[in-house]
Structures are given as C-alpha cells and as structure tokens.
Design an enzyme around this catalytic site. Structure first.
Site, PDB file in Angstrom:
ATOM      1  NE  ARG A  65      -4.321   1.863   1.823  1.00  0.00           N
ATOM      2  CZ  ARG A  65      -4.418   2.508   2.715  1.00  0.00           C
ATOM      3  NH1 ARG A  65      -3.983   2.507   3.902  1.00  0.00           N
ATOM      4  NH2 ARG A  65      -5.471   3.416   2.686  1.00  0.00           N
ATOM      5  CG  HIS A  69      -1.290   5.492  -0.793  1.00  0.00           C
ATOM      6  ND1 HIS A  69      -2.103   5.781   0.474  1.00  0.00           N
ATOM      7  CD2 HIS A  69      -2.203   4.186  -1.370  1.00  0.00           C
ATOM      8  CE1 HIS A  69      -3.369   5.162   0.092  1.00  0.00           C
ATOM      9  NE2 HIS A  69      -3.292   4.274  -0.750  1.00  0.00           N
ATOM     10  CG  ASN A  94      -2.549   9.615   5.654  1.00  0.00           C
ATOM     11  OD1 ASN A  94      -2.797   9.023   6.778  1.00  0.00           O
ATOM     12  ND2 ASN A  94      -2.197  10.764   5.677  1.00  0.00           N
ATOM     13  CG  HIS A 190      -6.898  -4.475  -2.565  1.00  0.00           C
ATOM     14  ND1 HIS A 190      -7.872  -3.735  -3.124  1.00  0.00           N
ATOM     15  CD2 HIS A 190      -6.023  -3.492  -1.985  1.00  0.00           C
ATOM     16  CE1 HIS A 190      -8.008  -2.668  -2.994  1.00  0.00           C
ATOM     17  NE2 HIS A 190      -6.640  -2.259  -2.394  1.00  0.00           N
TER      18      HIS A 190
HETATM   19  C1  HEM Z   1      -8.382   1.991  -7.443  1.00  0.00           C
HETATM   20  C2  HEM Z   1      -7.365   1.581  -6.883  1.00  0.00           C
HETATM   21  C3  HEM Z   1      -7.339   1.304  -5.296  1.00  0.00           C
HETATM   22  C4  HEM Z   1      -8.198   1.694  -4.292  1.00  0.00           C
HETATM   23  C5  HEM Z   1      -9.555   2.540  -4.512  1.00  0.00           C
HETATM   24  C6  HEM Z   1      -7.779   1.202  -3.074  1.00  0.00           C
HETATM   25  C7  HEM Z   1      -8.431   1.353  -1.987  1.00  0.00           C
HETATM   26  C8  HEM Z   1      -8.125   0.876  -0.726  1.00  0.00           C
HETATM   27  C9  HEM Z   1      -8.655   0.988   0.739  1.00  0.00           C
HETATM   28  C10 HEM Z   1     -10.114   1.956   0.706  1.00  0.00           C
HETATM   29  C11 HEM Z   1      -7.985   0.205   1.523  1.00  0.00           C
HETATM   30  C12 HEM Z   1      -8.514   0.187   2.847  1.00  0.00           C
HETATM   31  C13 HEM Z   1      -7.521   1.028   3.837  1.00  0.00           C
HETATM   32  C14 HEM Z   1      -8.240   1.076   5.318  1.00  0.00           C
HETATM   33  O1  HEM Z   1      -9.120   0.688   5.521  1.00  0.00           O
HETATM   34  O2  HEM Z   1      -7.119   1.436   6.095  1.00  0.00           O
HETATM   35  C15 HEM Z   1      -6.895  -0.380   0.827  1.00  0.00           C
HETATM   36  C16 HEM Z   1      -5.987  -1.108   1.632  1.00  0.00           C
HETATM   37  C17 HEM Z   1      -4.875  -1.776   0.824  1.00  0.00           C
HETATM   38  N1  HEM Z   1      -4.489  -1.457  -0.507  1.00  0.00           N
HETATM   39 FE1  HEM Z   1      -5.488  -0.590  -1.900  1.00  0.00          FE
HETATM   40  N2  HEM Z   1      -6.625   0.615  -3.246  1.00  0.00           N
HETATM   41  C18 HEM Z   1      -6.408   0.636  -4.692  1.00  0.00           C
HETATM   42  C19 HEM Z   1      -5.186   0.123  -5.188  1.00  0.00           C
HETATM   43  C20 HEM Z   1      -4.316  -0.487  -4.618  1.00  0.00           C
HETATM   44  C21 HEM Z   1      -3.048  -1.096  -5.236  1.00  0.00           C
HETATM   45  C22 HEM Z   1      -2.742  -0.758  -6.932  1.00  0.00           C
HETATM   46  C23 HEM Z   1      -2.108  -1.553  -4.160  1.00  0.00           C
HETATM   47  C24 HEM Z   1      -0.856  -2.233  -4.265  1.00  0.00           C
HETATM   48  C25 HEM Z   1      -0.177  -2.718  -5.559  1.00  0.00           C
HETATM   49  C26 HEM Z   1      -3.024  -1.578  -3.072  1.00  0.00           C
HETATM   50  C27 HEM Z   1      -2.816  -2.218  -1.737  1.00  0.00           C
HETATM   51  C28 HEM Z   1      -3.415  -2.190  -0.622  1.00  0.00           C
HETATM   52  C29 HEM Z   1      -2.963  -3.113   0.570  1.00  0.00           C
HETATM   53  C30 HEM Z   1      -2.088  -4.008   0.476  1.00  0.00           C
HETATM   54  C31 HEM Z   1      -4.062  -2.913   1.367  1.00  0.00           C
HETATM   55  C32 HEM Z   1      -4.112  -3.350   2.901  1.00  0.00           C
HETATM   56  C33 HEM Z   1      -3.359  -2.509   3.668  1.00  0.00           C
HETATM   57  C34 HEM Z   1      -3.124  -2.772   5.160  1.00  0.00           C
HETATM   58  O3  HEM Z   1      -3.686  -4.037   5.556  1.00  0.00           O
HETATM   59  O4  HEM Z   1      -2.458  -1.933   5.838  1.00  0.00           O
HETATM   60  N3  HEM Z   1      -4.266  -0.892  -3.397  1.00  0.00           N
HETATM   61  N4  HEM Z   1      -6.945  -0.071  -0.638  1.00  0.00           N
HETATM   62  C1  LIG Z   2       0.802   8.408   9.886  1.00  0.00           C
HETATM   63  C2  LIG Z   2       0.285   9.858   9.744  1.00  0.00           C
HETATM   64  O1  LIG Z   2       0.872  10.864   9.540  1.00  0.00           O
HETATM   65  N1  LIG Z   2      -1.354   9.683   9.436  1.00  0.00           N
HETATM   66  C3  LIG Z   2      -2.038  10.841   9.187  1.00  0.00           C
HETATM   67  C4  LIG Z   2      -3.000  10.565   8.143  1.00  0.00           C
HETATM   68  O2  LIG Z   2      -3.933  11.652   8.067  1.00  0.00           O
HETATM   69  C5  LIG Z   2      -4.748  11.724   9.241  1.00  0.00           C
HETATM   70  C6  LIG Z   2      -5.935  12.679   8.823  1.00  0.00           C
HETATM   71  O3  LIG Z   2      -5.442  13.981   8.167  1.00  0.00           O
HETATM   72  C7  LIG Z   2      -4.219  12.279  10.123  1.00  0.00           C
HETATM   73  O4  LIG Z   2      -4.603  12.584  11.368  1.00  0.00           O
HETATM   74  C8  LIG Z   2      -2.911  11.145  10.648  1.00  0.00           C
HETATM   75  O5  LIG Z   2      -1.950  11.526  11.379  1.00  0.00           O
END
Ligand code: HEM
Ligand SMILES: CC(=O)N[C@H]1CO[C@H](CO)[C@@H](O)[C@@H]1O
Ligand SMILES: *[C@@H]1O[C@H](CO)[C@@H](O)[C@H](O)[C@H]1NC(C)=O
Ligand SMILES: *[C@@H]1O[C@H](CO)[C@@H](O)[C@H](O)[C@H]1NC(C)=O
Ligand SMILES: *[C@@H]1O[C@H](CO)[C@@H](O)[C@H](O)[C@H]1NC(C)=O
Length: 331
Positions: A65, A69, A94, A190
């Site tokens: 992720r 980003h 973020n 994902h």
């Molecule tokens: C249209 C593209 C994408 C959207 C809208 C999207 C959206 C999201 C969202 C909403 C989450 C959940 C975050 C949370 O609740 O903390 C997430 C998690 C994640 N995304 Fe995406 N994502 C996209 C593309 C990608 C891509 C291209 C990658 C990597 C190649 C990726 C890797 C991940 C991973 C690994 C997580 C889990 C993070 C964790 O467990 O801390 N995503 N994404």
């Molecule tokens: C790790 C970090 O800096 N997270 C920030 C992401 O954005 C939120 C909302 O603006 C902040 O509250 C977090 O500290």
C-alpha cells in the site's frame, strides 16, 4: 554490408534498447557501488528480521500500500515518507498507511554501509518485493536508480476512493501509463491486508441510498461483514480484503471477487464490469500469475520517477537534505 542494411541494423538496435530504457532505472543499479556490500541483501536482511524476529507478519500489506500511495502521488519518489504538518502522509487516504519504521531501519543500515548512496524511493521498491516473497509471493527483479523528491503536500494527494468506478479507475491508471490489465493485477495487491468498515459500510446497509445492501455482494460475505461492522458501531473495525487467504500473496483474491466476495466496491466491480471481467477471469486460470503480478509491480515502480541528476538521495527518509530544502516546500 550495404548502407541500407547497416541503417536497418542500427534502427533495430535502437528499437530494442529504447524498449528497455527508463532513464537510469534498471535492474541491479547498485551492483558494485557499495564495495563488497550487496545493497539488495542489506534490504532483504532487515525485512526478514522484522518478519521473523519482530513478528511483523503483515509488512507485505503495509509496503504494498505504501508503494502504491507513493507512486500515485508525485511519482515513486518517496514523497510519502516525508514528515511535516501538511505532508502527504497527513492526507486522509493515508489513514492507516504503515511501514514507515521499517523503511527507517533499512535506511539506517544502508547509510552505515554506504553513506548517501541508496534512495528512499528504491528502498520502498526493494523492501516491498522482499515482503511479498516472505508472504507466499514469488521473487521478481526490481529496477533501481530512482532519486528522492523534495516536495510532499497533503493537497497533492488525489488517491482513488473505494467506490471509484471501473472506467474512472482505468482512466486514472492510464494517466500513470498503466493499462487496464496492469490495473487489475495491481488491485490484486488486495490479496493481503485489511480495510476499515467505514470504507465499505455503505455496501452493507444503505448502498447508493437504496436503504439496502449492494446486491452485487454475496449473501455470505454480507452476513460476515455485518457481524464485523454493526450499524452505528462506536469504533471502526477492520476486515480482511482477501476473505480466504488474507496474509498470503496469491491469486485467491481474484477467485473470491468472482464469487461476489469483494470487500471494497472497486474490487467487486472489476470482476463484474465488462471492461475488466475478462481480465479477472483470465487471471484466475493463469498458472503464471506470480510472474505477471511481479511485472505489474515493476511497472508501478516506473511511475514518474526521478533519475540521474533529478531529485536527491535523502540521508534520512523523513526529511529532505538541507541543501535542497527551503521555506514552505513541505511544511
Ligand atoms: C483503484 C485503486 C485502489 C483503491 C480505490 C484502493 C483502496 C483501498 C482501501 C480503501 C483500502 C483500505 C484502507 C484501510 O481501511 O485502512 C486499501 C487497502 C490496501 N490497498 Fe488498496 N486501493 C487501490 C489500489 C491498490 C494497489 C494498486 C495496491 C498495491 C499494489 C493496493 C494495496 C493495498 C493493500 C496491501 C491494502 C491493505 C493495507 C493494510 O493492511 O494495511 N491498493 N486500498
Ligand atoms: C501516519 C500519519 O501521518 N497519518 C495521518 C494521516 O492523515 C490523518 C488525517 O489527516 C492524520 O490524522 C494522520 O496523523
Ligand atoms: C445509484 O443511484 C442512482 C440514482 O438512483 C442511479 O442512477 C445509479 O445508477 C445508481 N448507481 C448504482 C451503482 O447502482
Ligand atoms: C452490479 O454490477 C453490475 C456490473 O458492473 C452493474 O451493472 C450494476 O449496476 C451493479 N448493481 C448495483 C446495484 O450497483
Ligand atoms: C527540488 O528538487 C528539484 C530537482 O528535482 C530542484 O530543481 C529544486 O530546486 C528543489 N527544490 C528545493 C526547494 O530544494
């Protein structure tokens, strides 16, 4: 050899090489640049230590992720790592991006071996590859030679929301020179990690203001997610993005979305929308999934990179070097 043939040969050589040339980005950029030290080995050792000794089993999710980003905002220039009251990492999407401390630890070890050599942007790419391998994925060669950026602004962060449409998402990825196929493979990121209820809650109770759930979500998943994310809960719970093997990098994510088990709306939609359905169906049957996933990650790592004389190699991944930093750039 006639002149025409000679010209043809020259042209052919040019074509062949231009296809593999991305500024100074290449596999093994650091080879031989740090004495006898293997730069990629240093990175791998720290990642392994965190995974096995510190029991940080979810670093693949964190780093995948993080790389996404970073690369989608201002290119793969490690701008996401910069600290500051108003830097990228402070922007809302973020929320929950993790892995900063691991990158710091890798940077410390590399600075001790070879001061000022290895960019933070390259560390992200190398560490992500290593974490994927530790989590059941396969090795792929990463390209290196990126330089670090000096601008990081929360206001630049324009990441896609989970309810983005497939066609808008295709446009966004195209703007980063990534094809719909690259996009679908990359959403396969994902296959690990979690999402917070708040990012898919609407699909459970009041999808698109219909007063009911998203009919494209399987009844089984709906039941499970409603348990995890009760209506009006006082805290934001989490659910795995790949409901079957949430800590393994594999293609079960794609099988699950075929069955209506996509947690995020975009994840579900790529399996249904005519624009991408064929790609998802192909991936499920593809015995070579890991190679293609690696290739897509390499392409992600090429997005708007700084190379050669551009940017800098940061000494600390959290601050720009003194010389290039100035008033207000990323405070
Ligand atoms: C249209 C593209 C994408 C959207 C809208 C999207 C959206 C999201 C969202 C909403 C989450 C959940 C975050 C949370 O609740 O903390 C997430 C998690 C994640 N995304 Fe995406 N994502 C996209 C593309 C990608 C891509 C291209 C990658 C990597 C190649 C990726 C890797 C991940 C991973 C690994 C997580 C889990 C993070 C964790 O467990 O801390 N995503 N994404
Ligand atoms: C790790 C970090 O800096 N997270 C920030 C992401 O954005 C939120 C909302 O603006 C902040 O509250 C977090 O500290
Ligand atoms: C959401 O609702 C609007 C208005 O009722 C409708 O036009 C649109 O097609 C719906 N979107 C989806 C994804 O169902
Ligand atoms: C379910 O998915 C299909 C295919 O993308 C889409 O046309 C339809 O609008 C979706 N249904 C809802 C209610 O969003
Ligand atoms: C940031 O880096 C660019 C080169 O990538 C350079 O031209 C510019 O002067 C730097 N800006 C600051 C404020 O250091």
């Amino acid at each position: 050899m006639s002149k025409a043939v000679a010209l043809l040969v020259v042209l052919l050589i040019l074509v062949v090489f231009s296809g593999e040339c991305y500024g100074e980005l290449r596999v093994g950029f650091y080879k031989g640049k740090c004495g006898l030290t293997d730069v990629e080995g240093v990175v791998r050792n720290v990642v392994k230590t965190w995974f096995f000794t510190k029991k940080e089993k979810s670093i693949a999710a964190a780093l995948l992720r993080l790389q996404f980003h970073d690369c989608f905002v201002n290119g793969c220039d490690a701008s996401i790592l910069l600290d500051g009251d108003n830097s990228e990492k402070k922007a809302l999407p973020n929320k929950s991006v993790r892995g900063y401390e691991l990158i710091d630890a890798i940077k410390d070890d590399l600075e001790a071996e070879c001061e000022g050599l290895v960019s933070c942007a390259d560390i992200i790419a190398m560490a992500t590859r290593d974490a994927i391998l530790l989590s059941g994925g396969k090795w792929y060669n990463v390209e290196t030679g990126r330089r670090d950026g000096n601008v990081s602004l929360a206001s630049n962060v324009n990441l896609p929301p989970p309810f983005i449409s497939v066609s808008d998402s295709i446009k966004l990825f195209a703007s980063k020179k990534l094809t719909p196929t690259d996009m679908v493979y990359l959403l396969g990121g994902h296959t690990v990690g979690i999402a917070h209820c708040s990012l898919f809650q609407d699909r459970l109770y009041n999808f698109n203001n219909t007063g009911g759930p998203d009919p494209n979500m399987s009844k089984w998943l709906l039941f499970g997610l409603r348990m995890k994310c009760p209506r009006g809960a006082s805290f934001d719970n989490i659910a795995p993005l790949d409901v079957r093997t949430p800590s393994f990098v594999d293609n079960s994510f794609f099988e699950q979305i075929q069955r209506g088990n996509g947690v995020l709306q975009i994840d579900q939609q790529i399996a249904l929308d005519e624009l991408t359905k064929g790609i998802v169906d192909g991936i499920v049957k593809d015995p070579d999934f890991y190679t293609k996933f690696g290739e897509a990650m390499v392409k992600l790592g090429r997005v708007e990179v700084l190379t050669d004389e551009q940017g800098e190699v940061r000494t600390s991944c959290r601050v720009v070097n003194k010389k290039t930093s100035s008033f207000g750039i990323f405070n």
